[in-house]
Structures are given as C-alpha cells and as structure tokens.
Design an enzyme around this catalytic site. Sequence first.
Site, PDB file in Angstrom:
ATOM      1  N   CYS A 161       0.981  -1.192   0.009  1.00 37.36           N
ATOM      2  CA  CYS A 161      -0.030   0.172   0.063  1.00 37.36           C
ATOM      3  C   CYS A 161       0.897   1.416   0.053  1.00 37.36           C
ATOM      4  O   CYS A 161       1.384   1.683  -1.087  1.00 37.36           O
ATOM      5  CB  CYS A 161      -1.155   0.055   1.266  1.00 37.36           C
ATOM      6  SG  CYS A 161      -2.275   0.918   0.689  1.00 37.36           S
ATOM      7  N   ARG A 196      -2.400   7.102  -6.573  1.00 36.44           N
ATOM      8  CA  ARG A 196      -2.936   7.002  -4.730  1.00 36.44           C
ATOM      9  C   ARG A 196      -4.154   7.210  -4.885  1.00 36.44           C
ATOM     10  O   ARG A 196      -4.917   7.699  -5.350  1.00 36.44           O
ATOM     11  CB  ARG A 196      -2.219   8.270  -4.167  1.00 36.44           C
ATOM     12  CG  ARG A 196      -0.364   8.075  -4.081  1.00 36.44           C
ATOM     13  CD  ARG A 196      -0.071   9.298  -3.181  1.00 36.44           C
ATOM     14  NE  ARG A 196      -0.831   9.389  -1.967  1.00 36.44           N
ATOM     15  CZ  ARG A 196      -0.462  10.538  -1.263  1.00 36.44           C
ATOM     16  NH1 ARG A 196      -0.108  11.482  -1.415  1.00 36.44           N
ATOM     17  NH2 ARG A 196      -0.850  10.022   0.106  1.00 36.44           N
ATOM     18  N   HIS A 198      -3.333  -5.457   1.710  1.00 38.17           N
ATOM     19  CA  HIS A 198      -2.514  -5.583   3.203  1.00 38.17           C
ATOM     20  C   HIS A 198      -2.700  -7.148   3.438  1.00 38.17           C
ATOM     21  O   HIS A 198      -3.468  -7.408   4.285  1.00 38.17           O
ATOM     22  CB  HIS A 198      -3.294  -4.745   4.240  1.00 38.17           C
ATOM     23  CG  HIS A 198      -3.109  -3.231   4.011  1.00 38.17           C
ATOM     24  ND1 HIS A 198      -2.268  -2.635   4.833  1.00 38.17           N
ATOM     25  CD2 HIS A 198      -3.725  -2.490   3.523  1.00 38.17           C
ATOM     26  CE1 HIS A 198      -2.194  -1.481   4.514  1.00 38.17           C
ATOM     27  NE2 HIS A 198      -3.126  -1.352   3.519  1.00 38.17           N
ATOM     28  N   GLU A 201      -0.796  -8.383   5.713  1.00 38.63           N
ATOM     29  CA  GLU A 201      -0.744  -8.543   7.181  1.00 38.63           C
ATOM     30  C   GLU A 201      -2.040  -8.493   8.145  1.00 38.63           C
ATOM     31  O   GLU A 201      -1.715  -8.639   9.286  1.00 38.63           O
ATOM     32  CB  GLU A 201       0.218  -7.400   7.766  1.00 38.63           C
ATOM     33  CG  GLU A 201      -0.209  -6.012   7.786  1.00 38.63           C
ATOM     34  CD  GLU A 201      -0.493  -5.253   6.619  1.00 38.63           C
ATOM     35  OE1 GLU A 201      -0.360  -5.796   5.459  1.00 38.63           O
ATOM     36  OE2 GLU A 201      -0.477  -3.929   6.359  1.00 38.63           O
TER      37      GLU A 201
HETATM   38  N1  GLN Z   1      -3.586   6.283   0.961  1.00 41.11           N
HETATM   39  C1  GLN Z   1      -2.385   6.006   1.596  1.00 41.11           C
HETATM   40  C2  GLN Z   1      -1.258   6.831   0.927  1.00 41.11           C
HETATM   41  O1  GLN Z   1      -1.428   7.698  -0.044  1.00 41.11           O
HETATM   42  C3  GLN Z   1      -2.184   4.436   1.477  1.00 41.11           C
HETATM   43  C4  GLN Z   1      -3.022   3.656   2.360  1.00 41.11           C
HETATM   44  C5  GLN Z   1      -2.612   2.579   3.011  1.00 41.11           C
HETATM   45  O2  GLN Z   1      -1.319   2.299   2.963  1.00 41.11           O
HETATM   46  N2  GLN Z   1      -3.528   1.721   3.621  1.00 41.11           N
HETATM   47  O3  GLN Z   1      -0.276   6.684   1.192  1.00 41.11           O
END
Ligand code: GLN
Length: 190
Positions: free
Chosen positions: A79, A106, A169, A171
Amino acid sequence: MMIGVLAVQGAFIEHIQALRALGAPCIELRQKADVEQELTGLVLPGGESTVQGKLLRDLDMYAALKEKIQQGLPVLATCAGMILLAEHLSNDDKVHFATMPITVKRNAYGRQLGSFHTQADFAGLGSVPMTFIRAPYIESAGAGVKVLAEVDGRIVAARYGDQLALAFHPELDLDKSMAIHKYFLAMCEK
Ligand code: GLN
C-alpha cells in the site's frame, strides 16, 4: 536472516507478528543506525506515504535504504510502501525511493470504495484474501515488471526483480495462510 521492518509510521506491527509467526527474526527500523545493520529483507508497511517519505528523509534513513533496494535487497511493500517504491505517481508530484518502474495512482478507489475486502488469484499462490484501505493501484508497469494479481482489471500486485509491491494488506489477514509472507521469505532465503 534478519528482516528490517520500517517502523516510522503505519501498520508495521502486524507485519512483524506475521514474520515472527513464520520463524523469521525482525528488527524495527526507526533510525539511521537501524538501517545500517545487515538485512536480508525489508518490509515497507501501509500507512501514509507522504508522512513516511518525510520521516525517512528527516530521520536520515532515506539514502541508505534506497541504496540497499537498488543493490537488490528483497522488499515487501504494501500500500503506502508500494507508493514509496513507484517511479511515477499519476496524482502526486512527489516520489520517494522511485526504484520500481511502475506508475501508481494514490487513493485510487475514491472515498467510498477506499476500503474493501476481496479474494483474488495471485500468480503461483492461488486465491488469496485481499484487504484494501484507501488503496492505490498500479496504472501501468514498465519493462521487466511481472504482474502478479489484478482485481477488476487493475493491477494490485507486481514484482520487479526482488521488489514485491502490493496495493492490499496481507498483514491484516493473519488468520489465513500467510501465503504472501511465505512467498516473501522465500525471496529472502535465495
Ligand atoms: N492512502 C495512503 C497513501 O496514499 C495509502 C493507504 C494505505 O497504506 N493503507 O499513502
């Protein structure tokens, strides 16, 4: 074997729990001295990439980590971590390590669809659970990037050399098989 888990912000504890459950020793990377240790793998957790990028520079960890990634240290980036690896961001001017030839968007699912859970095929692993939280996705991938998973026609997992980038994710699905953490540890053992 020593996996360094970037621990300046975000969901790093869950990665450490997963890796330790699989028998892999981990250290939290919080300051420059931590980064200078010998590592066999690196985890860049989810969180807020803008904050992580700023802290990496403020804490003087950025250059040493970037060099290790460029030298082939295996990386699991989830992420926000994937945003840190991206060479290009389609909706942000500020890039960070920029070691992986992908263009990442993003917060790509918009506000309402920002968080969701699904199950999808991951190359070589079969169906894996995927939890997305204000997630990015990979809009385009350059030469040498292998796409590992797609959801609704969007790339959510890819590998470039020893850099493994995920929009979701793994994890947060620790009750499951931990297939992705095992896959990453196999990369580190090579
Ligand atoms: N929206 C976050 C970012 O732009 C990433 C989201 C996440 O890691 N769950 O950094």
